[in-house]
Design a protein around this motif. Structure first.
Motif: not given
Lengths: 284, 417
Positions: B50-51, B53-57, B384-385
């Motif tokens: 989850m963490l 995904r919060s900055f994955d681009n 989701w992000g």
């Protein structure tokens, strides 16, 4: 606060009874919402309130139709079955792993105890919605999302902290000289484990297992993300029931769950007393 | 010369002890290892996922793998559009993305940053496959959609070309990077999350205060009554604690709703008329009342266990030295209960800010918490992000509180039931 001393002034008396009244009101606040559900579940009309007939104690105002609905509705049947299957297996996993870990954590030689304990009980601290989101992402990746094994593993992870805590608490007062005495009398470590350690920790393990069972049985946030319709449990069914078509069947289920929790509560209390007796701690 | 002590088989005692201790340490670790691995896989990996995904681009540089390196050379400050080469690369990336079905996902991803991107991407992807050997890709793309002539569209692509992005976190606190490249707050009307965080924190604080006010007298009564009586009364606290959360929430719906028990009672007592039934549910009142009820046992139990340890002789000593009962309470008893209040408060507060079920069922639109929006982004809007970024912030708040709780109470002293 037990009783008023004979020298209490009138002001003391007023304050004393006001205090008791306040406590009474708080107890009422705690227990009334739970009690009120029980008569409402026998409502003959499809509402969540007391009808005029019910208040007049007219037998026509009461019925068992919501219980009948529960026992004949296949959605509720599968919900009950799913709840028990998921809770059973996740309790099994979490009790086994949690008890082993508690035995290890309670040893004096254990290194980094605080850090490791912190990590092991983290599923209890992290808000459920965050665990739910993370598990949803990760379990989808590895193909466990929407499956029974996925839900069981998720619930086992959420329940282990309770097992670790209760079993560790049982081991806090554990007298290591018992094991040394056994060894000096010729018992092998395995034998002394099964004949001395196991009987002492059994009440803790059982109450940990009960906590684990309740955790899984009552859990609804994580399962809604990790599970799919096939894994629908009782609380999930209640949640969607309240959201979609509110019917007093929910109150009938709630009444049965209240009775179930009273039974579990009594069981845990009995175990606690037995544990205290076994360890020679008299109830204070 | 001192003689070295040895065991029966001649090994020095020190070595032997060392060896035994090490063996015991390893056994202890082996006992914990299975659970540690289990928690790692079933719980910590998901949280890490989850963490991330919060900055994955990575979607942007992966799909636009020809365009992104070329865009790096484009000077966005010149005010000019990128050159023909960049347009050609973009057309190629679109063709490939259309074939492996990634381009529409990218469009949706960029739509979170700027509305209209999703439709621009879909439209372009549909038409771009007909382009073959055109003299100028720039002209061709501009013909497909005028938006490709807009500086801000290209600027957004350049801005988002890294494989990590802070924009989900910006969005989670109602900020964004505007068309000039500056980090600013969104217009007032579009601000949602800061208010939501503030509301979640304020309502949790209110619930904590309510549970202190209601829980303190009850815990005091339980701690000072003789054990036999208090054992009976504590059942009244434990029963709600053990009752399913859904049961308690549906009970409050039955009590608080417009046609519910409390409104009926008030109408029957002629306090309100039947047309003026109170709205107590699907708003903040519903959330606060129901959650105070649900969380009250978590306040009473720690308070009770602290109060149990205060010797009654303290109060008697204070009074024998001339303090009035009220003074003795304020100066002696109350300060001794502060650790209990602290432990209970942090516990209730931690539980309250992460609550999902009760606010979702009785909170309406005004009584929802941050958790409800995290759930919304994960199962409805599919952003989701942003859901992950909101979750990461909530997790950080909870962890800070948890460290404070650990310092105050110690996680090893946590007791249940």
């Amino acid at each position: 606060m037990a009783a008023l001393p004979p020298y209490a002034s009138p002001l003391d008396k007023i304050w004393h009874y006001t205090f008791l009244l306040i406590c009474g009101l708080v107890f009422f606040f705690l227990i009334f919402p739970i009690i009120v559900i029980i008569p409402l579940s026998f409502n003959a009309s499809p509402y969540f309130n007391f009808t005029a007939k019910m208040l007049a104690l007219d037998p026509d105002g009461y019925s068992l139709r919501w219980y009948q609905d529960f026992f004949t509705n296949s959605n509720w049947h599968s919900a009950v079955r799913n709840s028990f299957v998921i809770a059973f297996f996740s309790t099994l996993i979490s009790t086994f792993l949690g008890t082993l870990a508690a035995l290890g954590l309670s040893r004096e030689e254990f290194p980094f105890r605080t850090t490791i304990t912190g990590i092991l009980i983290s599923p209890m601290i992290v808000p459920l919605i965050i665990s739910a989101a993370g598990m949803f992402f990760f379990y989808s990746r590895i193909g466990l999302q929407g499956t029974f094994p996925g839900v069981i593993l998720a619930h086992a992870a959420l329940a282990t902290p309770f097992v670790v805590i209760t079993v560790t608490a049982t081991l806090v007062g554990f007298d290591n000289s018992l094991l040394r005495a056994a060894a000096s009398l010729g018992a092998s470590p395995t034998r002394s484990f099964f004949q001395i350690t196991v009987p002492i920790i059994t009440p803790g393990v059982i109450s940990g297992a009960l906590f684990a069972f309740i955790t899984s049985y009552d859990e609804v946030v994580v399962i809604m993300f990790v599970g799919s319709v096939e894994q629908r449990t009782i609380p999930w069914q209640m949640f969607s029931g309240i959201r979609e078509q509110i019917s007093p069947t929910i109150l009938a289920v709630a009444t049965m769950l209240i009775i179930f929790s009273i039974m579990l509560l009594s069981l845990i209390e009995l175990l606690r007393r037995r544990n205290e007796r076994l360890r020679g701690i008299t109830p204070s | 010369m001192t003689q070295v002590l040895t065991t029966a088989d001649g090994v020095p005692l020190k070595t032997s002890l060392h060896r035994t201790l090490r063996r015991r340490k390893i056994t202890a670790l082996l006992l914990v290892a299975p659970l540690f691995v289990f928690i790692l896989i079933t719980f910590l990996f998901p949280i890490a996922d989850m963490l991330v995904r919060s900055f994955d681009n990575s979607l942007v540089p992966n799909v636009l793998h020809r365009t992104v390196p070329l865009l790096a050379k484009w000077d966005e400050k010149s005010g000019q559009l990128p050159g023909e080469k960049v347009f050609a690369a973009l057309a190629q990336d679109f063709k490939e993305g259309q074939k492996n079905f990634t381009i529409n996902r990218l469009g949706k991803r960029l739509n979170y940053e700027k509305s209209g991107m999703s439709s621009l991407f879909r439209k372009t992807a549909r038409k771009v496959k007909r382009l073959k050997e055109v003299p100028s890709y720039k002209q061709a793309l501009l013909k497909i959609d005028k938006k490709w002539g807009r500086h801000d569209v290209w600027f957004l692509l350049k801005l988002q070309s890294g494989s990590v992005t802070p924009t989900y976190f910006y969005a989670a606190v109602d900020a964004h990077i505007d068309d000039t490249g500056k980090l600013t707050m969104k217009p007032e009307k579009q601000q949602i999350y800061l208010n939501l965080f503030v509301r979640t924190l304020m309502l949790s604080l209110l619930i904590t205060v309510i549970t202190i006010i209601l829980g303190y007298p009850v815990a005091y009564l339980l701690a000072t009554l003789p054990t036999k009586k208090s054992n009976l009364l504590i059942i009244l606290v434990l029963l709600p604690f053990w009752t399913s959360l859904l049961v308690r929430t549906s009970a409050w719906i039955a009590l608080l709703q417009r046609e519910g028990v409390i409104n009926d009672l008030l109408v029957w007592m002629n306090i309100i008329s039947t047309d003026n039934r109170l709205q107590m549910i699907h708003n903040q009142i519903g959330t606060v009342v129901a959650m105070s009820h649900v969380l009250l046992p978590f306040m009473v139990l720690p308070l009770f266990s602290v109060m149990k340890t205060i010797p009654p002789s303290y109060m008697r000593a204070a009074q024998s030295m001339g303090a009035t009962p009220y003074l003795a309470f304020a100066r002696i008893y109350f300060p001794n209960t502060i650790p209990g209040i602290g432990a209970g408060s942090i516990l209730v507060f931690i539980l309250a800010i992460g609550y999902y079920i009760t606010p979702a069922l009785v909170g309406g639109t005004q009584g929802t918490f941050i958790s409800n929006f995290i759930a919304y982004h994960i199962s409805n809007s599919l952003n989701w992000g942003l859901g992950a970024a909101l979750g990461a912030i909530l997790l950080a708040i909870v962890l800070v509180l948890y460290v404070i709780y650990d310092k105050m109470v110690g996680i090893n002293n946590m007791k249940l039931g």
